[in-house]
Design an enzyme around this catalytic site. Structure first.
Site, mmCIF file in Angstrom:
data_model
loop_
_atom_site.group_PDB
_atom_site.id
_atom_site.type_symbol
_atom_site.label_atom_id
_atom_site.label_comp_id
_atom_site.label_asym_id
_atom_site.label_seq_id
_atom_site.Cartn_x
_atom_site.Cartn_y
_atom_site.Cartn_z
ATOM 1 N N GLY A 222 -19.485 25.339 -11.102
ATOM 2 C CA GLY A 222 -18.924 26.449 -10.338
ATOM 3 C C GLY A 222 -18.228 27.497 -11.180
ATOM 4 N N GLU A 256 -20.066 19.799 -14.860
ATOM 5 C CA GLU A 256 -21.522 19.938 -14.660
ATOM 6 C C GLU A 256 -21.877 21.346 -14.183
ATOM 7 O OE1 GLU A 256 -22.330 16.715 -11.904
ATOM 8 O OE2 GLU A 256 -21.571 17.879 -10.203
ATOM 9 N N GLY A 258 -23.995 24.867 -13.916
ATOM 10 C CA GLY A 258 -25.398 25.262 -13.920
ATOM 11 C C GLY A 258 -25.508 26.743 -14.203
ATOM 12 N N CYS A 329 -42.645 43.074 3.672
ATOM 13 C CA CYS A 329 -42.495 43.875 4.895
ATOM 14 C C CYS A 329 -41.203 43.497 5.610
ATOM 15 C CB CYS A 329 -43.663 43.610 5.834
ATOM 16 S SG CYS A 329 -45.243 43.694 5.032
ATOM 17 N N TYR A 358 -30.651 30.032 -10.168
ATOM 18 C CA TYR A 358 -30.808 30.189 -8.716
ATOM 19 C C TYR A 358 -31.659 31.442 -8.431
ATOM 20 C CZ TYR A 358 -26.935 26.895 -8.916
ATOM 21 O OH TYR A 358 -26.147 25.813 -9.210
#
Ligand SMILES: Cc1ncc(COP(=O)(O)O)c(C=O)c1O
Length: 380
Positions: A222, A256, A258, A329, A358
């Protein structure tokens, strides 16, 4: 926002690319290795560093990060099998809500070192497998997450009452060994907030783990990244100093992250197919779309981008702010709004920064069946 294409390898590739090479995810692997190495140099003297594969499980990204990390956190049977095949010897931790019995068994078969248990029922099902397992109980603390981009409220982990319900299950299952506590409470925290949150987790975990030999506390990921300032970096030195002040002998701290590891290494590179003005607003329609790079839609931000003019004499804006959209669209297919990009013409290259986390792996690739992007890995 407009940013500079400061990565020389990515710039050279973008300038040389033909339209048929686009869109492309371009990975700057030396930059990733350098960044992960710098993070590791701060963190690993005080805490173990696991990489959260969910941020970007691309094999080349995993291979680049692995030498700088102590292990990898996976969050599904799919990630487990994938990471095991790419990194056969990596230490693994397996988290995530709603693990099936088959996933729990697969984790033990794959030699997962630590299971992050999310509920008393999950712990009971693990115990029923009658196999040796090392577990961290995932705690969900009700603290104030002000300033977080995403607070992990809801069904993640257990509140302290549910965690207490794990004690009799553990007592009846000596093959399931309590090793510690896991917490991932929020995303998008700066170093000072992360240190405060780590202190909060440790304050809860230490009395709970009283009597556990060599306790482990996983403080989660985070760490903040700033999409409005691609040059900014989480202050790993300050966070490591904070952890050093919190750490006690005999215990293992682990984090941890990411996003803050992989986000900077990836660029989504494309070109301008059309330029038009509608009701006073300029739009540049790009090859590809947010079905490849969903991040700006899910996070509600403008993806930072660099524009490389090609000097084309086709339709162009007059230099007014321009909104970059894709080929879908839907009015939601927007990468960035009213960007001060100068004159933008058909054929110009547009390179979106901070597309290494992400990004592709959270996107709805099949929507409208446009061709998938190329994947390019730049190395020395
Ligand atoms: C349990 C857990 N750990 C680690 C992470 C990685 O978070 P980030 O990519 O923000 O560092 C997440 C992200 O959702 C998570 O759920």
């Amino acid at each position: 926002m407009i940013t500079a294409l400061t990565a020389p390898r990515v710039r050279a590739w973008t300038e040389a690319a033909a339209p048929s090479d686009l869109p492309a995810y371009v990975h700057d692997l030396p930059a990733l290795r350098a960044h992960a190495g710098a993070v590791a140099a701060h963190v690993r003297p005080v805490a173990e560093l696991f990489y959260a594969a969910k941020a970007n499980p691309d094999p080349a990204v995993l291979a680049a990060v692995a030498p700088c990390a102590d292990g990898v956190e996976v969050a599904s049977g799919g990630e487990l099998a994938h990471v095991r095949s790419v990194l056969p010897d990596a230490r693994l931790a397996f988290g995530g809500p709603g693990k099936t019995d088959a996933e729990l068994a697969a984790a033990l078969d794959a030699g997962v070192e630590r299971l992050h248990v999310e509920s008393p029922h999950e712990l009971a099902r693990l115990a029923a497998l009658r196999r040796d397992a090392g577990v961290l109980l995932r705690v969900n603390l009700a603290g104030d997450r002000a300033g977080a981009a995403l607070a992990m409220s809801g069904p993640f982990g257990m509140d302290p009452a549910a965690i207490d319900a794990c004690r009799p299950i553990l007592a009846a299952a000596p093959h399931v060994r309590l090793r510690g506590v896991h917490a991932h409470l929020a995303s998008g925290l700066d170093a000072a907030a992360m240190v405060r949150q780590s202190a909060e987790i440790l304050g809860w975990a230490r009395p709970f783990l009283h009597g556990v030999t060599a306790p482990e506390i996983n403080l989660g990921g985070g760490m903040a990244v700033d999409y409005a300032d691609p040059a900014a970096r989480f202050d790993w030195a300050a966070y490591a100093r904070g952890l050093a002040g919190l750490r006690r002998p005999g215990e293992t701290l682990r984090i941890e992250p990411g996003r803050a590891l992989s986000v900077y290494c990836g660029w989504y590179v494309t070109d301008v197919l059309d330029v038009k003005r509608a009701h006073g607003e300029w739009f540049a329609i790009l090859r590809g779309g947010t079905m490849h790079l969903r991040t700006p839609v899910t996070k509600g931000h403008d993806q930072p981008c660099a524009v490389l003019p090609r000097g084309g004499d086709g339709p162009a804006t007059g230099g007014e702010p321009v909104t970059f959209v894709g080929q879908l669209c839907t009015p939601k297919d927007v990468f960035a709004r009213r960007v001060a990009a100068g004159r933008v013409a058909v054929g110009d290259r547009v390179a979106f920064a901070m597309a290494g986390a992400y990004a592709w792996n959270i996107s709805h690739h099949g929507f409208l069946m446009h061709p998938e992007p190329r994947f390019v890995y730049l190395d020395d």
